[in-house]
Scaffold this motif. Structure first.
Motif, mmCIF file in Angstrom:
data_model
loop_
_atom_site.group_PDB
_atom_site.id
_atom_site.type_symbol
_atom_site.label_atom_id
_atom_site.label_comp_id
_atom_site.label_asym_id
_atom_site.label_seq_id
_atom_site.Cartn_x
_atom_site.Cartn_y
_atom_site.Cartn_z
ATOM 1 N N ALA A 182 -71.145 -38.069 -58.141
ATOM 2 C CA ALA A 182 -70.778 -38.191 -56.732
ATOM 3 C C ALA A 182 -69.947 -36.971 -56.337
ATOM 4 N N THR A 183 -70.094 -36.564 -55.071
ATOM 5 C CA THR A 183 -69.287 -35.475 -54.512
ATOM 6 C C THR A 183 -68.203 -36.082 -53.636
ATOM 7 N N LEU A 184 -66.953 -35.621 -53.832
ATOM 8 C CA LEU A 184 -65.798 -36.169 -53.135
ATOM 9 C C LEU A 184 -65.063 -35.060 -52.367
ATOM 10 N N PHE A 185 -64.198 -35.489 -51.442
ATOM 11 C CA PHE A 185 -63.323 -34.552 -50.734
ATOM 12 C C PHE A 185 -61.888 -35.052 -50.839
ATOM 13 N N SER A 186 -60.982 -34.101 -51.082
ATOM 14 C CA SER A 186 -59.571 -34.461 -51.209
ATOM 15 C C SER A 186 -58.699 -33.326 -50.665
ATOM 16 N N PRO A 187 -57.764 -33.630 -49.754
ATOM 17 C CA PRO A 187 -56.812 -32.604 -49.288
ATOM 18 C C PRO A 187 -55.985 -32.027 -50.432
ATOM 19 N N THR A 188 -55.609 -32.883 -51.365
ATOM 20 C CA THR A 188 -54.840 -32.409 -52.516
ATOM 21 C C THR A 188 -55.644 -31.411 -53.329
ATOM 22 N N MET A 189 -56.933 -31.682 -53.483
ATOM 23 C CA MET A 189 -57.801 -30.766 -54.208
ATOM 24 C C MET A 189 -57.939 -29.449 -53.448
ATOM 25 N N ALA A 190 -58.016 -29.535 -52.127
ATOM 26 C CA ALA A 190 -58.133 -28.316 -51.318
ATOM 27 C C ALA A 190 -56.910 -27.416 -51.513
ATOM 28 N N GLU A 191 -55.733 -28.003 -51.524
ATOM 29 C CA GLU A 191 -54.508 -27.231 -51.727
ATOM 30 C C GLU A 191 -54.492 -26.608 -53.121
ATOM 31 N N ALA A 192 -54.892 -27.377 -54.110
ATOM 32 C CA ALA A 192 -54.892 -26.866 -55.481
ATOM 33 C C ALA A 192 -55.918 -25.747 -55.658
ATOM 34 N N GLN A 193 -57.057 -25.876 -55.021
ATOM 35 C CA GLN A 193 -58.070 -24.832 -55.109
ATOM 36 C C GLN A 193 -57.583 -23.535 -54.439
ATOM 37 N N ALA A 194 -56.968 -23.693 -53.258
ATOM 38 C CA ALA A 194 -56.448 -22.509 -52.557
ATOM 39 C C ALA A 194 -55.362 -21.830 -53.383
ATOM 40 N N GLU A 195 -54.510 -22.621 -53.993
ATOM 41 C CA GLU A 195 -53.439 -22.080 -54.841
ATOM 42 C C GLU A 195 -54.029 -21.324 -56.028
ATOM 43 N N TYR A 196 -55.091 -21.862 -56.603
ATOM 44 C CA TYR A 196 -55.703 -21.191 -57.757
ATOM 45 C C TYR A 196 -56.355 -19.882 -57.344
ATOM 46 N N ILE A 197 -57.074 -19.880 -56.226
ATOM 47 C CA ILE A 197 -57.740 -18.655 -55.779
ATOM 48 C C ILE A 197 -56.713 -17.555 -55.528
ATOM 49 N N SER A 198 -55.606 -17.913 -54.903
ATOM 50 C CA SER A 198 -54.547 -16.932 -54.636
ATOM 51 C C SER A 198 -53.959 -16.403 -55.936
ATOM 52 N N ALA A 199 -53.671 -17.306 -56.879
ATOM 53 C CA ALA A 199 -53.069 -16.886 -58.144
ATOM 54 C C ALA A 199 -54.042 -16.048 -58.959
ATOM 55 N N TYR A 200 -55.306 -16.414 -58.943
ATOM 56 C CA TYR A 200 -56.305 -15.653 -59.715
ATOM 57 C C TYR A 200 -56.495 -14.264 -59.123
ATOM 58 N N THR A 201 -56.489 -14.174 -57.787
ATOM 59 C CA THR A 201 -56.647 -12.880 -57.130
ATOM 60 C C THR A 201 -55.471 -11.961 -57.455
ATOM 61 N N ASP A 202 -54.272 -12.508 -57.411
ATOM 62 C CA ASP A 202 -53.083 -11.708 -57.758
ATOM 63 C C ASP A 202 -53.146 -11.239 -59.198
ATOM 64 N N TRP A 203 -53.595 -12.110 -60.092
ATOM 65 C CA TRP A 203 -53.669 -11.727 -61.502
ATOM 66 C C TRP A 203 -54.708 -10.626 -61.714
ATOM 67 N N LEU A 204 -55.868 -10.735 -61.042
ATOM 68 C CA LEU A 204 -56.882 -9.692 -61.165
ATOM 69 C C LEU A 204 -56.344 -8.340 -60.667
ATOM 70 N N ARG A 205 -55.516 -8.393 -59.629
ATOM 71 C CA ARG A 205 -55.010 -7.158 -59.027
ATOM 72 C C ARG A 205 -54.076 -6.398 -59.963
ATOM 73 N N VAL A 206 -53.303 -7.111 -60.759
ATOM 74 C CA VAL A 206 -52.274 -6.430 -61.551
ATOM 75 C C VAL A 206 -52.622 -6.274 -63.024
ATOM 76 N N LYS A 207 -53.615 -7.041 -63.523
ATOM 77 C CA LYS A 207 -53.807 -7.046 -64.986
ATOM 78 C C LYS A 207 -54.292 -5.709 -65.531
ATOM 79 N N THR A 208 -54.913 -4.858 -64.690
ATOM 80 C CA THR A 208 -55.393 -3.550 -65.165
ATOM 81 C C THR A 208 -54.435 -2.420 -64.797
ATOM 82 N N LEU A 209 -53.386 -2.735 -64.048
ATOM 83 C CA LEU A 209 -52.429 -1.693 -63.666
ATOM 84 C C LEU A 209 -51.555 -1.293 -64.849
ATOM 85 N N THR A 210 -51.113 -0.055 -64.832
ATOM 86 C CA THR A 210 -50.249 0.439 -65.902
ATOM 87 C C THR A 210 -48.823 -0.022 -65.677
#
Length: 375
Positions: free
Chosen positions: A111-139
């Motif tokens: 089954a496919t579900l929708f949850s506001p809590t899940m939406a917040e957690a997904q947005a938080e993960y995307i932001s954190a993953y993007t920040d990590w990608l940005r800095v992990k190759t920097l010197t």
């Protein structure tokens, strides 16, 4: 004088001859030394006659035996091979992918579900993953090592939150790879193979965290709850031989647990068994019978039920033979009912008796009109 052949007379004569040749002989003589001083009567049958009516002879002797205890039972989903698909946060049902009775495979969408809590957690993960990608190759000249570690921890923490909410690793990977992911929606997937036994929900329904959405059970192995009368104090454990009986099927089962309390209404106790169901003939919710085989403490003299018949005065009897052709009725006293027949208490060990076809012998004896108690 001329003799004429009469075909009708010839046929009648031939028929009479055949009947005379195959009819059993009922013999009566002097009384013999028996417990009740019965007269020496017998039914004599040739080997050919015995084959025609299905009479079989066997020697009875003492041997290990078992009592059969039958009990009604109900089949249940195996709690060790079943699981409940449930949201880990309050959600709304958006789409159903399977229905009641469907067989599912591991990883299949339920089954496919929708949850506001899940939406917040997904947005938080995307932001954190993007920040990590940005800095992990920097010197180290651009970003400090401690800042890198902080962003890595933040990214791992956001990912752990999604896993805790029930998102799979594949779903998380898809989330970070999609250019514009749909936030808040997620899919519950089957954890193991099985059949959908419960799915009491409708589209648009709000499901609280922990509430059952679907019950998935692998019916290759089932539980069986048998009800045993409280008066029965026999010990039933894992070493007890048991079978689940349903229609023509008789499947071996194993005792895994038994209750120590008595149902106050039915006055029974529950004995739980586990039965393998490789042919998928059994299903949770069915009513079956269970047979327990309880070994006797001592060897017993057992005769099949078909070997027993009633004498003219209503007592149980068997037909004993010494030459495999002459059958003498011998009254017997019965003991315990066992899995393979009845225990006989007063028959000499080593007696050869008719173990099948006894009803025919008894009927021939009755047709003769011979009364062993008034002759």
């Amino acid at each position: 004088m001329t003799l004429y052949f009469n075909p009708r007379l010839h046929l009648r004569t031939l028929f009479a001859f055949i009947c005379l040749s195959i009819s059993p002989q009922v013999l009566a003589g002097e009384e013999h030394d028996h417990a009740e001083s019965q007269p020496d009567i017998a039914v004599k049958l040739s080997q050919t006659q015995q084959q025609l009516v299905g009479i079989k002879i066997a020697t009875v002797s003492r041997r290990p035996a078992a009592m059969r205890l039958a009990a009604p039972a109900e089949l249940l989903a195996n709690g060790y091979t079943s699981y409940i698909a449930t949201p880990r946060t309050e959600s709304i049902v958006v789409k159903r992918h399977v229905m009641l009775g469907d067989i599912v495979k591991p990883g299949q969408a339920l089954a496919t579900l929708f949850s506001p809590t899940m939406a917040e957690a997904q947005a938080e993960y995307i932001s954190a993953y993007t920040d990590w990608l940005r800095v992990k190759t920097l010197t180290s000249n651009t970003v400090s090592q401690s800042e890198k570690q902080l962003l890595a921890i933040k990214q791992r923490g956001a990912e752990g939150k999604l896993l805790a909410l029930g998102l799979s690793a594949d779903a998380i990977r898809t989330l970070r790879e999609e250019p514009e992911p749909t936030l808040g929606q997620y899919t519950l997937n089957a954890q193991t193979a099985g059949i959908v036994l419960q799915d009491a929900f409708v589209l648009g329904q709000r499901i609280a965290a922990g509430d059952a959405l679907m019950l998935i059970s692998n019916e290759q192995s089932l539980w069986v709850d048998a009800r045993i009368p409280a008066s029965n104090q026999l010990t039933l454990d894992g070493d007890t031989s048991a079978f689940v009986v349903w229609q023509a099927e008789r499947l071996p089962a194993k005792v895994i647990q038994q209750a120590h309390t008595i149902d106050p209404i039915t006055r029974t106790r529950i004995v739980r068994l586990q039965v393998d169901n490789p042919a998928d003939v059994l299903h949770a919710g069915m009513f079956v019978d269970v047979e327990f085989m309880i070994p006797t403490k001592t060897d017993a003299l057992v005769v099949p039920t078909e070997a027993l018949s009633r004498s003219s005065d209503g007592d149980w009897q068997v037909f004993v033979t010494s030459d495999d052709e002459t059958f003498v009725p011998v009254e017997v006293e019965l003991g315990t009912t066992l899995a393979e027949g009845k225990e006989v208490l007063d028959l000499p060990e080593g007696s050869r008796i008719a173990i099948s076809g006894a009803f025919f012998i008894a009927s021939e004896l009755a047709k003769s009109g011979f009364d062993p108690h008034n002759h």
